[in-house]
Enzyme design. Structure first.
Site, PDB file in Angstrom:
ATOM      1  N   THR A  12       0.582  -1.217  -0.002  1.00  0.00           N
ATOM      2  CA  THR A  12       0.153   0.030   0.017  1.00  0.00           C
ATOM      3  C   THR A  12       0.818   1.409   0.095  1.00  0.00           C
ATOM      4  O   THR A  12       0.594   2.256  -0.681  1.00  0.00           O
ATOM      5  CB  THR A  12      -0.968   0.190   1.242  1.00  0.00           C
ATOM      6  OG1 THR A  12      -1.559  -1.121   1.145  1.00  0.00           O
ATOM      7  CG2 THR A  12      -1.820   1.260   1.128  1.00  0.00           C
ATOM      8  N   TYR A  25      -7.532   1.247  -4.718  1.00  0.00           N
ATOM      9  CA  TYR A  25      -6.175   1.393  -5.185  1.00  0.00           C
ATOM     10  C   TYR A  25      -5.338   0.241  -5.724  1.00  0.00           C
ATOM     11  O   TYR A  25      -5.883  -0.864  -5.418  1.00  0.00           O
ATOM     12  CB  TYR A  25      -5.267   2.174  -3.949  1.00  0.00           C
ATOM     13  CG  TYR A  25      -5.064   1.341  -2.951  1.00  0.00           C
ATOM     14  CD1 TYR A  25      -3.782   0.560  -2.911  1.00  0.00           C
ATOM     15  CD2 TYR A  25      -5.868   1.137  -1.684  1.00  0.00           C
ATOM     16  CE1 TYR A  25      -3.496  -0.461  -1.917  1.00  0.00           C
ATOM     17  CE2 TYR A  25      -5.590   0.266  -0.837  1.00  0.00           C
ATOM     18  CZ  TYR A  25      -4.550  -0.271  -0.782  1.00  0.00           C
ATOM     19  OH  TYR A  25      -4.130  -1.322   0.350  1.00  0.00           O
ATOM     20  N   THR A  91       1.225  -4.123   4.599  1.00  0.00           N
ATOM     21  CA  THR A  91       0.985  -4.161   6.050  1.00  0.00           C
ATOM     22  C   THR A  91       0.353  -5.621   6.371  1.00  0.00           C
ATOM     23  O   THR A  91       0.689  -6.147   7.460  1.00  0.00           O
ATOM     24  CB  THR A  91       0.111  -3.060   6.674  1.00  0.00           C
ATOM     25  OG1 THR A  91      -1.224  -3.111   5.918  1.00  0.00           O
ATOM     26  CG2 THR A  91       0.748  -1.962   6.515  1.00  0.00           C
ATOM     27  N   ASP A  92      -0.246  -6.375   5.380  1.00  0.00           N
ATOM     28  CA  ASP A  92      -0.909  -7.555   5.537  1.00  0.00           C
ATOM     29  C   ASP A  92       0.048  -8.467   6.146  1.00  0.00           C
ATOM     30  O   ASP A  92      -0.422  -9.437   7.066  1.00  0.00           O
ATOM     31  CB  ASP A  92      -1.626  -7.910   4.360  1.00  0.00           C
ATOM     32  CG  ASP A  92      -3.035  -7.195   3.924  1.00  0.00           C
ATOM     33  OD1 ASP A  92      -3.313  -6.501   4.867  1.00  0.00           O
ATOM     34  OD2 ASP A  92      -3.513  -7.426   3.098  1.00  0.00           O
ATOM     35  N   LYS A 164      -0.652  -7.121  13.315  1.00  0.00           N
ATOM     36  CA  LYS A 164      -1.661  -6.114  12.864  1.00  0.00           C
ATOM     37  C   LYS A 164      -3.051  -6.554  13.469  1.00  0.00           C
ATOM     38  O   LYS A 164      -3.497  -7.587  13.465  1.00  0.00           O
ATOM     39  CB  LYS A 164      -2.069  -6.608  11.231  1.00  0.00           C
ATOM     40  CG  LYS A 164      -2.593  -5.104  10.498  1.00  0.00           C
ATOM     41  CD  LYS A 164      -2.635  -5.531   9.024  1.00  0.00           C
ATOM     42  CE  LYS A 164      -3.511  -4.394   8.386  1.00  0.00           C
ATOM     43  NZ  LYS A 164      -3.506  -4.648   7.057  1.00  0.00           N
ATOM     44  N   GLU A 285      -4.362 -27.962  29.837  1.00  0.00           N
ATOM     45  CA  GLU A 285      -5.748 -28.771  29.646  1.00  0.00           C
ATOM     46  C   GLU A 285      -5.285 -29.876  29.198  1.00  0.00           C
ATOM     47  O   GLU A 285      -6.101 -30.944  28.853  1.00  0.00           O
ATOM     48  CB  GLU A 285      -6.673 -27.977  29.026  1.00  0.00           C
ATOM     49  CG  GLU A 285      -7.113 -26.602  29.758  1.00  0.00           C
ATOM     50  CD  GLU A 285      -8.189 -25.922  28.922  1.00  0.00           C
ATOM     51  OE1 GLU A 285      -9.304 -26.431  28.853  1.00  0.00           O
ATOM     52  OE2 GLU A 285      -7.820 -24.970  28.501  1.00  0.00           O
TER      53      GLU A 285
END
Length: 328
Positions: A12, A25, A91-92, A164, A285
């Site tokens: 981006t 975009y 950023t993903d 993120k 557990e």
């Protein structure tokens, strides 16, 4: 003056929209030369050079690109061609690329990822200031020995801890648990802590970074989850399975049984959690010793997958894999 080399991969931060207020975009449309030219004052921070390493949306990032980045960064530092490196990235998957580099870069010199939530053509684009701050960190001698970092929205995160947290919020990146590594704002840098776990020059995985990384699947646990998801992964020849478990890394009983069978067959099973923070502990557990499971400790599922891939490339046994999750 410090020498900072920027490796651009798209995302981006290099996106171009149809207008300055458009939410749509095309990522990776702006080349590195334009990115550098869009940031006034870079020349006062460092001797900056740029390289268009890739041009992609970060959802298309894969192990081949990771390995290429690690190799390129290591060669730059081995040749003393840069004092620091900045990687511009979508950023993903920035946290995944960052963690892979955190484990495979061999130098103590700074590697800083940055990106943006708004494209380069957007009104009030956040990319230029993020790049400015990232270069300032990469040029800072005090940034050495801190591993790979993410500099974004005035914050400085360790690649090991950052994740993120929002699809659209500019303040999307957080470091649950350990908190921020520091802040970087308009070139003013403050460090709050040092990473405690092994990384970069102290990592034992750099020698295996260029090997073919084996397939590791992430299975998302949920109410009503069926064991056939485990059986499908095993039938496809996975070497490892990471469970994004509920709560403390748990899953429905039939799924746990299928995972235990997979572990007996030689698949390394790691229990992580889909919860946003907290440790996954051994034997709380589930009887991990009896079932043959590894716990992720503090790593989220996507980073657990990366560490497990490197462990498997290193041909570590289950006990050594568990120790790696406690050390890294």
């Amino acid at each position: 003056m410090a020498r900072v080399h920027i490796l651009a991969t798209g995302g981006t931060i290099a996106g171009r929209g149809s207008s300055d207020t458009s939410s749509s975009y095309r990522p990776g449309s702006v080349m590195i030369e334009q990115l550098i030219d869009s940031v006034p004052g870079l020349a006062a921070l460092a001797e900056v050079t740029g390289e268009q390493f890739a041009q992609m949306s970060s959802q298309d990032m894969d192990e081949v690109i990771w390995q290429g980045l690690a190799s390129r960064i290591n060669k730059l530092f081995d040749a003393d061609a840069a004092d620091g490196v900045v990687v511009t990235h979508g950023t993903d998957t920035a946290e995944e690329t960052g963690y892979f580099l955190h484990l495979t870069v061999t130098s103590d010199r700074p590697v800083v990822l940055t990106g943006s939530m708004r494209p380069a053509t957007s009104l009030s684009a956040d990319g230029p200031l993020n790049l400015y701050n990232a270069v300032s960190v990469a040029a800072d001698r005090d940034a050495r020995n801190r591993g790979v970092m993410l500099a974004i929205n005035d914050d400085l995160h360790s690649a090991r801890d950052v994740t993120k947290s929002s699809t659209t919020d500019v303040q999307t990146f957080i470091s649950p648990g350990p908190g921020l590594l520091g802040t970087a704002r308009l070139g003013r840098i403050r460090y709050f802590r040092q990473p405690k776990r092994l990384h970069t020059s102290r990592s034992s995985f750099s020698a295996f970074a260029q090997r073919r990384l084996p397939r590791v699947d992430i299975l998302y646990s949920h109410a009503g989850m069926q064991p056939d998801l485990v059986l499908s992964s095993v039938s496809l020849g996975v070497r490892g399975i990471v469970v994004a478990g509920v709560g403390n890394g748990n899953a429905p009983g039939p799924v746990v049984s299928a995972l235990a069978d997979a572990a007996k067959a030689g698949v390394i099973v790691v229990r992580a959690t889909r919860v946003g923070s907290g440790d996954v502990e051994r034997g709380v557990e589930l009887d991990d010793d009896a079932l043959g499971f590894v716990v992720a400790d503090q790593l989220n599922p996507q980073k657990s997958r990366i560490l497990l891939q490197l462990c498997l490339a290193h041909e570590l046994d289950r006990n050594a894999v568990q120790e790696a999750f406690f050390q890294y």
